[in-house]
Design a protein around this motif. Structure first.
Motif, PDB file in Angstrom:
ATOM      1  N   ASN A   1       1.111  -6.728   0.900  1.00  0.00           N
ATOM      2  CA  ASN A   1       0.279  -6.473   2.210  1.00  0.00           C
ATOM      3  C   ASN A   1       0.007  -5.086   2.491  1.00  0.00           C
ATOM      4  N   GLY A   2      -1.233  -4.718   1.679  1.00  0.00           N
ATOM      5  CA  GLY A   2      -1.530  -3.349   1.430  1.00  0.00           C
ATOM      6  C   GLY A   2      -0.627  -2.778   0.317  1.00  0.00           C
ATOM      7  N   SER A   3      -1.011  -1.734  -0.407  1.00  0.00           N
ATOM      8  CA  SER A   3      -0.254  -1.178  -1.361  1.00  0.00           C
ATOM      9  C   SER A   3       1.003  -0.599  -0.738  1.00  0.00           C
ATOM     10  N   ALA A   4       0.972  -0.572   0.470  1.00  0.00           N
ATOM     11  CA  ALA A   4       2.130   0.183   1.356  1.00  0.00           C
ATOM     12  C   ALA A   4       3.251  -0.890   0.789  1.00  0.00           C
TER      13      ALA A   4
ATOM     14  N   LEU B  48       3.865  -2.849  -1.404  1.00  0.00           N
ATOM     15  CA  LEU B  48       4.390  -2.531  -2.841  1.00  0.00           C
ATOM     16  C   LEU B  48       5.154  -1.271  -3.271  1.00  0.00           C
ATOM     17  N   ILE B  49       4.680  -0.258  -2.502  1.00  0.00           N
ATOM     18  CA  ILE B  49       5.557   1.125  -2.458  1.00  0.00           C
ATOM     19  C   ILE B  49       6.866   0.874  -1.801  1.00  0.00           C
ATOM     20  N   PHE B  50       6.956   0.285  -0.851  1.00  0.00           N
ATOM     21  CA  PHE B  50       8.439  -0.045  -0.071  1.00  0.00           C
ATOM     22  C   PHE B  50       9.164  -1.087  -1.307  1.00  0.00           C
TER      23      PHE B  50
ATOM     24  N   GLY C 207       2.502  14.939  -1.733  1.00  0.00           N
ATOM     25  CA  GLY C 207       2.486  13.500  -2.055  1.00  0.00           C
ATOM     26  C   GLY C 207       2.246  12.733  -0.880  1.00  0.00           C
ATOM     27  N   TYR C 208       1.706  11.665  -1.029  1.00  0.00           N
ATOM     28  CA  TYR C 208       1.221  10.795   0.230  1.00  0.00           C
ATOM     29  C   TYR C 208       2.613  10.338   0.868  1.00  0.00           C
ATOM     30  N   LEU C 209       2.500  10.657   2.298  1.00  0.00           N
ATOM     31  CA  LEU C 209       3.644  10.952   3.123  1.00  0.00           C
ATOM     32  C   LEU C 209       4.432   9.459   3.277  1.00  0.00           C
TER      33      LEU C 209
ATOM     34  N   LEU D 225       3.396   8.931  -8.217  1.00  0.00           N
ATOM     35  CA  LEU D 225       2.251   9.671  -8.341  1.00  0.00           C
ATOM     36  C   LEU D 225       1.011   9.404  -7.851  1.00  0.00           C
ATOM     37  N   ASP D 226       0.440   9.834  -6.646  1.00  0.00           N
ATOM     38  CA  ASP D 226      -0.823   9.412  -6.205  1.00  0.00           C
ATOM     39  C   ASP D 226      -1.713  10.359  -7.084  1.00  0.00           C
ATOM     40  N   ASN D 227      -2.869   9.616  -7.558  1.00  0.00           N
ATOM     41  CA  ASN D 227      -3.770  10.378  -8.657  1.00  0.00           C
ATOM     42  C   ASN D 227      -5.018   9.836  -8.487  1.00  0.00           C
TER      43      ASN D 227
ATOM     44  N   ASN E  44      -4.396  12.946  -5.718  1.00  0.00           N
ATOM     45  CA  ASN E  44      -3.275  13.189  -4.629  1.00  0.00           C
ATOM     46  C   ASN E  44      -4.192  12.998  -3.139  1.00  0.00           C
ATOM     47  N   ASN E  45      -3.412  12.223  -2.297  1.00  0.00           N
ATOM     48  CA  ASN E  45      -3.839  12.348  -0.906  1.00  0.00           C
ATOM     49  C   ASN E  45      -2.757  13.109  -0.218  1.00  0.00           C
ATOM     50  N   PRO E  46      -3.011  14.397   0.431  1.00  0.00           N
ATOM     51  CA  PRO E  46      -4.492  14.674   0.924  1.00  0.00           C
ATOM     52  C   PRO E  46      -5.194  15.734   0.086  1.00  0.00           C
TER      53      PRO E  46
ATOM     54  N   SER F 232      -3.188   4.738  -7.833  1.00  0.00           N
ATOM     55  CA  SER F 232      -4.651   4.952  -8.010  1.00  0.00           C
ATOM     56  C   SER F 232      -5.409   4.363  -7.007  1.00  0.00           C
ATOM     57  N   ALA F 233      -4.895   4.609  -5.806  1.00  0.00           N
ATOM     58  CA  ALA F 233      -5.681   3.966  -4.435  1.00  0.00           C
ATOM     59  C   ALA F 233      -7.104   4.466  -4.404  1.00  0.00           C
ATOM     60  N   TYR F 234      -7.353   5.847  -5.064  1.00  0.00           N
ATOM     61  CA  TYR F 234      -8.817   6.252  -4.993  1.00  0.00           C
ATOM     62  C   TYR F 234      -9.574   5.993  -6.180  1.00  0.00           C
ATOM     63  N   ALA F 235      -8.964   5.485  -7.110  1.00  0.00           N
ATOM     64  CA  ALA F 235      -9.327   5.392  -8.620  1.00  0.00           C
ATOM     65  C   ALA F 235     -11.126   5.088  -8.567  1.00  0.00           C
TER      66      ALA F 235
ATOM     67  N   PHE G 201      -7.266  -2.212  -1.860  1.00  0.00           N
ATOM     68  CA  PHE G 201      -8.338  -2.750  -1.243  1.00  0.00           C
ATOM     69  C   PHE G 201      -8.997  -1.999   0.063  1.00  0.00           C
ATOM     70  N   SER G 202      -8.139  -1.105   0.378  1.00  0.00           N
ATOM     71  CA  SER G 202      -8.411  -0.453   1.558  1.00  0.00           C
ATOM     72  C   SER G 202      -9.290   0.650   1.884  1.00  0.00           C
ATOM     73  N   LYS G 203      -9.657   0.990   0.701  1.00  0.00           N
ATOM     74  CA  LYS G 203     -10.633   2.143   0.587  1.00  0.00           C
ATOM     75  C   LYS G 203     -11.928   1.887   0.130  1.00  0.00           C
ATOM     76  N   TYR G 204     -12.414   1.973  -1.067  1.00  0.00           N
ATOM     77  CA  TYR G 204     -13.573   1.596  -1.619  1.00  0.00           C
ATOM     78  C   TYR G 204     -14.121   0.327  -1.224  1.00  0.00           C
TER      79      TYR G 204
ATOM     80  N   ALA H 263      -7.554  -5.335   6.452  1.00  0.00           N
ATOM     81  CA  ALA H 263      -7.241  -6.920   6.191  1.00  0.00           C
ATOM     82  C   ALA H 263      -5.804  -6.797   5.494  1.00  0.00           C
ATOM     83  N   ARG H 264      -5.454  -5.408   4.732  1.00  0.00           N
ATOM     84  CA  ARG H 264      -4.229  -5.415   4.083  1.00  0.00           C
ATOM     85  C   ARG H 264      -3.794  -6.106   2.946  1.00  0.00           C
ATOM     86  N   VAL H 265      -4.693  -5.642   2.007  1.00  0.00           N
ATOM     87  CA  VAL H 265      -4.512  -6.031   0.480  1.00  0.00           C
ATOM     88  C   VAL H 265      -4.248  -4.963  -0.427  1.00  0.00           C
ATOM     89  N   GLY H 266      -3.078  -4.993  -1.367  1.00  0.00           N
ATOM     90  CA  GLY H 266      -2.973  -4.088  -2.434  1.00  0.00           C
ATOM     91  C   GLY H 266      -2.637  -4.742  -3.488  1.00  0.00           C
TER      92      GLY H 266
HETATM   93  C1  LIG Z   1      -2.442   7.408  -2.212  1.00  0.00           C
HETATM   94  C2  LIG Z   1      -2.536   6.211  -1.219  1.00  0.00           C
HETATM   95  N1  LIG Z   1      -1.449   5.250  -1.599  1.00  0.00           N
HETATM   96  C3  LIG Z   1      -1.341   4.102  -0.763  1.00  0.00           C
HETATM   97  C4  LIG Z   1      -2.133   4.113   0.443  1.00  0.00           C
HETATM   98  C5  LIG Z   1      -2.075   2.747   1.377  1.00  0.00           C
HETATM   99  O1  LIG Z   1      -2.808   1.825   1.125  1.00  0.00           O
HETATM  100  P1  LIG Z   1      -2.799   0.437   1.520  1.00  0.00           P
HETATM  101  O2  LIG Z   1      -3.832   0.471   2.708  1.00  0.00           O
HETATM  102  O3  LIG Z   1      -3.392  -0.337   0.390  1.00  0.00           O
HETATM  103  O4  LIG Z   1      -1.424   0.011   2.160  1.00  0.00           O
HETATM  104  C6  LIG Z   1      -2.927   5.144   0.894  1.00  0.00           C
HETATM  105  C7  LIG Z   1      -3.625   4.877   2.288  1.00  0.00           C
HETATM  106  O5  LIG Z   1      -3.820   5.885   2.708  1.00  0.00           O
HETATM  107  C8  LIG Z   1      -2.981   6.257  -0.074  1.00  0.00           C
HETATM  108  O6  LIG Z   1      -3.440   7.537   0.461  1.00  0.00           O
END
Ligand SMILES: Cc1ncc(COP(=O)(O)O)c(C=O)c1O
Length: 369
Positions: free
Chosen positions: A81-84, A86-88, A107-109, A149-151, A153-155, A182-185, A212-215, A221-224
């Motif tokens: 449900n978003g890559s979020a 999967l991070i959890f 790093g991403y908060l 590692l966000d690569n 890096n956000n922000p 690689s959310a922004y790959a 799927f949230s960015k590009y 929709a929330r898919v990662g």
């Molecule tokens: C580096 C990074 N990872 C993951 C996410 C979360 O994305 P998602 O909408 O797929 O949960 C974000 C969203 O801003 C992000 O910046």
């Protein structure tokens, strides 16, 4: 209540509206700012016809489409449900009370939320650079379990190269999981950038996250998804909430993947608009940082000015992202929008900066260039 949860803060999402303004330009959350295309809307309608049923718990059609699109075995893929989500799940699977999880200095908060839920501690290696592999490896202790590692890096938009990813993997113990986010790959243009998929293939302790949230423009929709060793994928499936990716989201993700030519210009447009925006901000005496993503970090050299510019931009109907939570209070982060949105920003930013300087009694000339 668990003691380590008592001072948890709600994750601060970007603002999305301005009081009294009907329409706003939202450049706060690194979304693709284009509204959904007709093939996405058609897919959502199709998915809606099945809403009386639980969603496919295996995300079968998305996994199948990802496997075909990226040439990856299905058993090495999982959707969330978003890559979020999967991070959890990764934090839950790998970190426990008093463990340490390393992330970039800025790093991403959301990693912090995910890690602190487990009672583990987030470690941010300090360095002059936004991304510093040596500093990161120096931060490893016998309590380290996981590295996010966000690569890019956000922000900050900074990135590391494939050899640097390998340097990090080689410098970590085998029992430490390396998660390359690689959310922004899809936005990257640097030739030495790599999304990390090759490392997943080679090592049994590397995972790659995508979104799927960015590009792909499906943030709502929330898919990662994650590409990782099959044992880790199986473990995450076992601890995941059933059917966490809705039916409409699954249909939308497949439609997005199958119509990728629609997005063909997005990366080049983003590059052009990002370069233009950096030039415009530099011409105003502001400092911008190189970015490989769909956003740019801008330094206003003063937290008061950054805050005042944020407020003045809102008065012009443009929302960007304050950076105090990232310990970058002097900065604001600007998502790169459409050409029309960036034209509006080009007009509004100098006005907002002049207004902000007037409010706090500083002259524009006093900004260090
Ligand atoms: C580096 C990074 N990872 C993951 C996410 C979360 O994305 P998602 O909408 O797929 O949960 C974000 C969203 O801003 C992000 O910046």
């Amino acid at each position: 209540m668990k003691k380590y949860l008592t001072d948890m803060k709600i994750y601060a999402v970007g603002e999305a509206s301005v009081a009294g303004q009907q329409t706003v330009i939202n450049l706060a959350s690194n979304e693709n700012t284009m509204p959904p295309a007709t093939h996405i809307l058609a897919a959502l309608t199709k998915g809606a016809q099945e809403l009386n049923r639980y969603a496919d718990n295996t995300c079968g059609m998305v996994i199948k489409a990802l496997s075909a699109a990226y040439d990856m075995p299905q058993e090495n893929l999982i959707c969330g449900n978003g890559s979020a989500e999967l991070i959890f799940l990764l934090a839950t699977a790998y970190a426990a009370e008093a463990d340490e999880v390393i992330i970039w200095k800025h790093g991403y908060l959301l990693y912090e939320t995910a890690v602190r839920r487990t009672g583990a501690i987030v470690v941010r290696p300090q360095s002059a650079a936004f991304v510093d592999c040596d500093a990161l490896l120096r931060a490893v202790t016998d309590k380290t379990r996981l590295v996010f590692l966000d690569n890019p890096n956000n922000p900050t938009g900074a990135y590391i190269t494939e050899p640097e990813l390998r340097q990090i993997r080689a410098g970590l113990r085998n029992d430490i999981l390396l998660v390359i986010d690689s959310a922004y790959a899809e936005y990257t243009v640097a030739e030495n950038y790599a999304d990390g998929a090759a490392l997943v293939k080679e090592f049994d302790n590397v995972c790659m996250l995508r979104s799927f949230s960015k590009y792909y423009g499906l943030a709502g929709a929330r898919v990662g998804w994650m590409y990782g060793p099959r044992e880790i994928v199986a473990l995450l499936r076992a601890i995941q909430q059933p059917a966490s990716v809705s039916t409409v989201a699954q249909y939308a993700a497949v439609a997005a993947l199958e119509n990728r030519e629609y997005l063909a210009d997005l990366r080049q447009n983003n590059l052009r608009l990002r370069n233009q925006f950096r030039e415009e901000a530099s011409a105003l005496g502001l400092k911008t940082y190189p970015s490989e993503a769909n956003f740019v970090l801008v330094n206003f050299f003063s937290e008061t000015i950054a805050r005042a510019v944020f407020n003045e931009l809102k008065n012009h109907g443009i929302i960007v992202r304050p950076m105090t939570a990232y310990h970058l209070g002097n900065c604001l982060r600007f998502t790169i929008g459409t050409a029309a949105e960036m034209r509006a920003l080009k007009i509004a930013l100098p006005l907002a900066l002049t207004e902000a300087c007037a409010i706090i009694g500083k002259s524009m000339e006093s900004l260090p260039i």
